[in-house]
Design a protein around this motif. Structure first.
Motif, PDB file in Angstrom:
ATOM      1  N   ASN A 113       0.841  -1.202   0.000  1.00  0.00           N
ATOM      2  CA  ASN A 113       0.000   0.000   0.000  1.00  0.00           C
ATOM      3  C   ASN A 113       0.866   1.238   0.000  1.00  0.00           C
ATOM      4  OD1 ASN A 113      -2.786  -1.070   0.541  1.00  0.00           O
ATOM      5  ND2 ASN A 113      -1.604  -1.998   2.207  1.00  0.00           N
ATOM      6  N   ILE A 114       0.690   2.062  -0.994  1.00  0.00           N
ATOM      7  CA  ILE A 114       1.374   3.358  -0.925  1.00  0.00           C
ATOM      8  C   ILE A 114       0.441   4.452  -1.420  1.00  0.00           C
ATOM      9  CG2 ILE A 114       3.845   2.811  -0.991  1.00  0.00           C
ATOM     10  CD1 ILE A 114       3.764   3.186  -3.976  1.00  0.00           C
ATOM     11  N   SER A 115       0.818   5.675  -1.091  1.00  0.00           N
ATOM     12  CA  SER A 115       0.009   6.808  -1.506  1.00  0.00           C
ATOM     13  C   SER A 115       0.531   7.327  -2.842  1.00  0.00           C
ATOM     14  CB  SER A 115       0.110   7.914  -0.463  1.00  0.00           C
ATOM     15  OG  SER A 115       1.460   8.319  -0.375  1.00  0.00           O
ATOM     16  N   TYR A 116      -0.298   8.110  -3.508  1.00  0.00           N
ATOM     17  CA  TYR A 116       0.134   8.680  -4.786  1.00  0.00           C
ATOM     18  C   TYR A 116       1.399   9.511  -4.648  1.00  0.00           C
ATOM     19  CZ  TYR A 116      -3.579   6.815  -7.391  1.00  0.00           C
ATOM     20  OH  TYR A 116      -4.367   5.913  -8.018  1.00  0.00           O
ATOM     21  N   ILE A 117       1.461  10.314  -3.586  1.00  0.00           N
ATOM     22  CA  ILE A 117       2.647  11.171  -3.477  1.00  0.00           C
ATOM     23  C   ILE A 117       3.909  10.342  -3.303  1.00  0.00           C
ATOM     24  CG2 ILE A 117       1.657  13.402  -2.828  1.00  0.00           C
ATOM     25  CD1 ILE A 117       1.891  12.700   0.033  1.00  0.00           C
ATOM     26  N   GLU A 118       3.801   9.226  -2.594  1.00  0.00           N
ATOM     27  CA  GLU A 118       4.987   8.377  -2.430  1.00  0.00           C
ATOM     28  C   GLU A 118       5.327   7.658  -3.738  1.00  0.00           C
ATOM     29  OE1 GLU A 118       4.617   7.230   2.283  1.00  0.00           O
ATOM     30  OE2 GLU A 118       3.159   6.422   0.868  1.00  0.00           O
ATOM     31  N   GLU A 155      -4.790   8.342   0.258  1.00  0.00           N
ATOM     32  CA  GLU A 155      -4.440   8.460   1.672  1.00  0.00           C
ATOM     33  C   GLU A 155      -3.030   7.940   1.931  1.00  0.00           C
ATOM     34  OE1 GLU A 155      -7.083   6.327   0.726  1.00  0.00           O
ATOM     35  OE2 GLU A 155      -8.234   8.173   0.519  1.00  0.00           O
ATOM     36  N   VAL A 156      -2.347   8.629   2.823  1.00  0.00           N
ATOM     37  CA  VAL A 156      -1.061   8.133   3.291  1.00  0.00           C
ATOM     38  C   VAL A 156      -1.361   7.209   4.468  1.00  0.00           C
ATOM     39  CG1 VAL A 156       1.113   8.790   4.363  1.00  0.00           C
ATOM     40  CG2 VAL A 156       0.069  10.264   2.630  1.00  0.00           C
ATOM     41  N   ILE A 157      -0.935   5.972   4.365  1.00  0.00           N
ATOM     42  CA  ILE A 157      -1.222   5.035   5.451  1.00  0.00           C
ATOM     43  C   ILE A 157      -0.136   5.189   6.513  1.00  0.00           C
ATOM     44  CG2 ILE A 157      -1.527   2.593   6.015  1.00  0.00           C
ATOM     45  CD1 ILE A 157      -2.619   2.436   3.064  1.00  0.00           C
ATOM     46  N   ARG A 158      -0.549   5.619   7.692  1.00  0.00           N
ATOM     47  CA  ARG A 158       0.440   6.021   8.685  1.00  0.00           C
ATOM     48  C   ARG A 158       0.764   4.951   9.723  1.00  0.00           C
ATOM     49  NH1 ARG A 158       1.891  11.385   8.397  1.00  0.00           N
ATOM     50  NH2 ARG A 158       0.558  12.511   6.956  1.00  0.00           N
ATOM     51  N   ASP A 159      -0.044   3.911   9.746  1.00  0.00           N
ATOM     52  CA  ASP A 159       0.212   2.938  10.803  1.00  0.00           C
ATOM     53  C   ASP A 159       1.434   2.069  10.498  1.00  0.00           C
ATOM     54  OD1 ASP A 159      -1.179   1.959   8.685  1.00  0.00           O
ATOM     55  OD2 ASP A 159      -2.064   0.310   9.816  1.00  0.00           O
ATOM     56  N   GLU A 160       1.861   2.106   9.241  1.00  0.00           N
ATOM     57  CA  GLU A 160       3.017   1.290   8.899  1.00  0.00           C
ATOM     58  C   GLU A 160       4.298   2.068   9.167  1.00  0.00           C
ATOM     59  OE1 GLU A 160       2.778  -0.238   5.024  1.00  0.00           O
ATOM     60  OE2 GLU A 160       0.865  -1.249   5.390  1.00  0.00           O
ATOM     61  N   LYS A 161       5.374   1.616   8.589  1.00  0.00           N
ATOM     62  CA  LYS A 161       6.653   2.288   8.786  1.00  0.00           C
ATOM     63  C   LYS A 161       6.619   3.695   8.183  1.00  0.00           C
ATOM     64  CE  LYS A 161       9.460  -1.832   8.877  1.00  0.00           C
ATOM     65  NZ  LYS A 161       8.518  -2.933   8.722  1.00  0.00           N
ATOM     66  N   ILE A 162       7.298   4.616   8.849  1.00  0.00           N
ATOM     67  CA  ILE A 162       7.334   5.996   8.361  1.00  0.00           C
ATOM     68  C   ILE A 162       8.088   6.064   7.045  1.00  0.00           C
ATOM     69  CG2 ILE A 162       8.314   8.275   8.835  1.00  0.00           C
ATOM     70  CD1 ILE A 162       7.588   7.815  11.752  1.00  0.00           C
ATOM     71  N   VAL A 214      15.561   8.772   0.830  1.00  0.00           N
ATOM     72  CA  VAL A 214      14.822   8.084   1.890  1.00  0.00           C
ATOM     73  C   VAL A 214      13.403   8.628   1.782  1.00  0.00           C
ATOM     74  CG1 VAL A 214      14.663   7.816   4.395  1.00  0.00           C
ATOM     75  CG2 VAL A 214      16.903   7.975   3.296  1.00  0.00           C
ATOM     76  N   ILE A 215      12.453   7.760   1.444  1.00  0.00           N
ATOM     77  CA  ILE A 215      11.127   8.239   1.046  1.00  0.00           C
ATOM     78  C   ILE A 215      10.026   7.789   2.005  1.00  0.00           C
ATOM     79  CG2 ILE A 215       9.353   8.032  -0.764  1.00  0.00           C
ATOM     80  CD1 ILE A 215      11.644   7.778  -2.768  1.00  0.00           C
ATOM     81  N   GLY A 216       9.153   8.704   2.343  1.00  0.00           N
ATOM     82  CA  GLY A 216       7.985   8.349   3.152  1.00  0.00           C
ATOM     83  C   GLY A 216       7.215   9.596   3.507  1.00  0.00           C
ATOM     84  N   ALA A 217       5.913   9.618   3.135  1.00  0.00           N
ATOM     85  CA  ALA A 217       5.124  10.820   3.408  1.00  0.00           C
ATOM     86  C   ALA A 217       4.939  11.009   4.911  1.00  0.00           C
ATOM     87  CB  ALA A 217       3.771  10.709   2.712  1.00  0.00           C
ATOM     88  N   GLY A 218       5.069   9.935   5.671  1.00  0.00           N
ATOM     89  CA  GLY A 218       4.859  10.013   7.118  1.00  0.00           C
ATOM     90  C   GLY A 218       5.914  10.828   7.855  1.00  0.00           C
ATOM     91  N   MET A 219       7.006  11.177   7.175  1.00  0.00           N
ATOM     92  CA  MET A 219       8.039  11.921   7.906  1.00  0.00           C
ATOM     93  C   MET A 219       7.668  13.383   8.117  1.00  0.00           C
ATOM     94  SD  MET A 219      11.400  12.336   5.548  1.00  0.00           S
ATOM     95  CE  MET A 219      11.299  11.168   4.211  1.00  0.00           C
ATOM     96  N   LEU A 220       6.582  13.817   7.460  1.00  0.00           N
ATOM     97  CA  LEU A 220       6.131  15.196   7.661  1.00  0.00           C
ATOM     98  C   LEU A 220       5.840  15.394   9.152  1.00  0.00           C
ATOM     99  CD1 LEU A 220       5.227  17.870   6.261  1.00  0.00           C
ATOM    100  CD2 LEU A 220       2.949  16.880   6.093  1.00  0.00           C
ATOM    101  N   HIS A 221       6.419  16.382   9.721  1.00  0.00           N
ATOM    102  CA  HIS A 221       6.249  16.714  11.139  1.00  0.00           C
ATOM    103  C   HIS A 221       6.692  15.610  12.092  1.00  0.00           C
ATOM    104  CE1 HIS A 221       4.251  20.073   9.506  1.00  0.00           C
ATOM    105  NE2 HIS A 221       3.139  19.451   9.194  1.00  0.00           N
ATOM    106  N   THR A 222       7.477  14.642  11.592  1.00  0.00           N
ATOM    107  CA  THR A 222       8.009  13.624  12.516  1.00  0.00           C
ATOM    108  C   THR A 222       9.474  13.937  12.769  1.00  0.00           C
ATOM    109  OG1 THR A 222       6.603  12.039  11.379  1.00  0.00           O
ATOM    110  CG2 THR A 222       8.234  11.128  12.886  1.00  0.00           C
TER     111      THR A 222
END
Ligand code: ASP
Ligand code: MG
Length: 477
Positions: free
Chosen positions: A264-269, A315-322, A415-423
């Motif tokens: 599962n990935i988001s479009y932006i990723e 959607e960016v799925i956030r429960d997985e790895k950042i 190093v790619i991952g939309a979850g890093m925003l504000h992390t």
């Protein structure tokens, strides 16, 4: 035929799905699997290898008449052999396909003569190249009609509704105009009881004044996305891209010791991955799908029932790895321009990039320190000589005030991952990991969207860097 319940699937079949009787059979099997539950539109590329041959035919048309004839004969034979192989000769669709082939080869031959008379121009190249998809898609549609299962298909040439700008060879769709025409010309066919499935040609459209344009290599992905975009207001639509890979991987298997499928990935990723060398999808098609939040899947053509595939959603799925992926461009050149004169002198950067842009140089990353003493950017190694020449001969940068340095043994790692925003802490961990492994970082770039951190290392460190980052972020125990 289909048990229509508001669901519609657009499927893209590439050239490797259309190369022999076995692959046509497989395409048919997939269609039958899905048509039970959903209305279908399929979008197809040219038969495998045909686009390259058509480009060659166009190029040779200028001067080498005999070679040109030979190429056209070869193109004819490849289609004729496919038709002979996949159809039962007693079916009317067999003769219809042969007639269509004859007429179109005759048109191509005339176009070749026109090129010889008028000299080359991109717009004629686009017309010529579009015949690949026109022929393959017509044949696919007839093939479906000739089968005993009773699915009735209709062929539609995509220039009847896809309107693009006039950037021949790499045109972009004008989505509003396209949607309007789609609703007028395609929806009524889709909704007619007499038709179960529509077969649309991939890869091309036309300008407002009806000149054929192509969407760039691999453009059939984009056609599928455009079709889904036009359906979204009426249907519950998704796109399936049938490919010869399982989907997006989280690292390049040629560089990383470990890789896994991204389920599962988001479009932006996915767009980040597409940029960093993962050629799974045409990058613009991700933009088009994203605009209307159209979910899509990348599935393996050879194994359609497999659970191993990539789903791409808004959607960016956030429960997985950042961090979703560690990707790399192993061969890159890096240019550094230093000068005290750049400090607080507006316009230098603009002059620099206009100079390079005018010569079609693609910039892979940019980094500038806040002291403005230097600016660093990455380019393809193949462009390095040209860039060096342009800079050293430029009135501004060639002057003694600027010091220009080009490094060739450089790699880029992202190093790619939309979850890093504000992390917090991701960049810190990247640099600690590299530092602990004695890997020197030559440059860094990060956009404020925080989708990726780009690190430049010496080429000798590239593989090691990818592997230690993979272990630190993805494979961590
Ligand atoms: N036939 C075109 C190409 O080879 C478009 C596509 O395959 O998507 O680039
Ligand atoms: Mg292709």
């Amino acid at each position: 035929m289909s048990h229509y319940n508001g669901n519609l699937i657009v499927m893209k079949f590439g050239g490797s799905c259309l190369q022999d009787a076995k692959s046509f059979n497989q395409t048919m099997k997939i269609i039958q699997m899905y048509i039970k539950e959903s209305k279908l539109i399929i979008v197809t590329s040219a038969l495998k290898g045909i686009t390259d041959k058509l480009i060659n035919f166009y190029k040779k048309s200028c001067d080498e008449a005999t070679e040109c004839e030979y190429l056209l004969e070869n193109i004819y034979n490849m289609h004729k052999n496919t038709i002979d192989e996949i159809f039962n000769e007693n079916k009317p669709e067999y003769n219809d396909s042969l007639d269509f082939l004859d007429d179109n080869i005759e048109e191509l031959s005339q176009l070749g003569r026109i090129v010889r008379l008028l000299r080359p121009s991109m717009d004629i190249q686009d017309i010529i190249v579009s015949y690949g998809e026109k022929l393959s898609t017509f044949i696919v549609s007839q093939y479906i009609n000739s089968q005993e299962c009773g699915i009735k298909s209709q062929f539609i040439s995509s220039d009847e509704f896809i309107i693009t700008d006039d950037n021949f060879g790499r045109a972009l769709p004008l989505l509003d105009e396209t949607e309007e025409l789609f609703i007028k010309n395609v929806i009524p066919i889709l909704e007619s009881d007499a038709i179960d499935l529509i077969c649309i040609t991939g890869f091309y459209g036309s300008t407002k004044d009806k000149k054929i344009t192509t969407l760039g290599r691999g453009g059939t992905d984009l056609t599928a996305a455009i079709v889904a975009y036009c359906l979204k207001s009426k249907y519950n639509v998704k796109v399936i891209y049938w490919k010869d890979v399982r989907g997006f991987l989280n690292a390049d298997p040629r560089i990383s010791k470990k890789t896994a499928l991204l389920k599962n990935i988001s479009y932006i990723e996915a767009k980040e991955l597409a940029f960093f060398g993962s050629k799974v999808l045409h990058p613009v098609c991700l933009d088009v799908n994203e605009k209307r939040s159209i979910p899509s899947e990348i599935r393996t053509f050879e194994n359609p029932e497999s659970e191993e595939f990539t789903t791409i959603t808004k959607e960016v799925i956030r429960d997985e790895k950042i961090i979703k992926a560690i990707t790399s461009i192993e061969r890159l050149s890096m240019v550094t321009i230093e000068s005290g004169t750049m400090i607080s002198l507006p316009g230098t950067v603009s002059k620099l990039f206009s100079l390079l842009g005018n010569d079609n140089i693609n910039i892979k990353f940019i980094s500038q320190s806040s002291s403005e003493n230097n600016i660093t950017f990455g380019i393809d190694i193949e462009d390095a000589m040209k860039v060096s020449f342009l800079l050293r001969n430029s009135d501004l940068f060639g002057k003694q005030w600027f010091n220009i340095k080009i490094d060739h043994d450089i790699s880029l790692i992202a190093v790619i991952g939309a979850g890093m925003l504000h992390t917090p802490g991701i960049a810190g961990k990247v640099f600690t990991t590299l530092g602990n492994n004695n890997i020197n970082v030559r440059a860094i770039a990060q956009g404020s969207s925080e989708l990726n951190i780009t690190i430049i290392v010496e080429r000798k460190d590239c593989r090691k860097a990818v592997n230690v980052l993979y272990d630190a972020f993805i494979n961590q125990s």
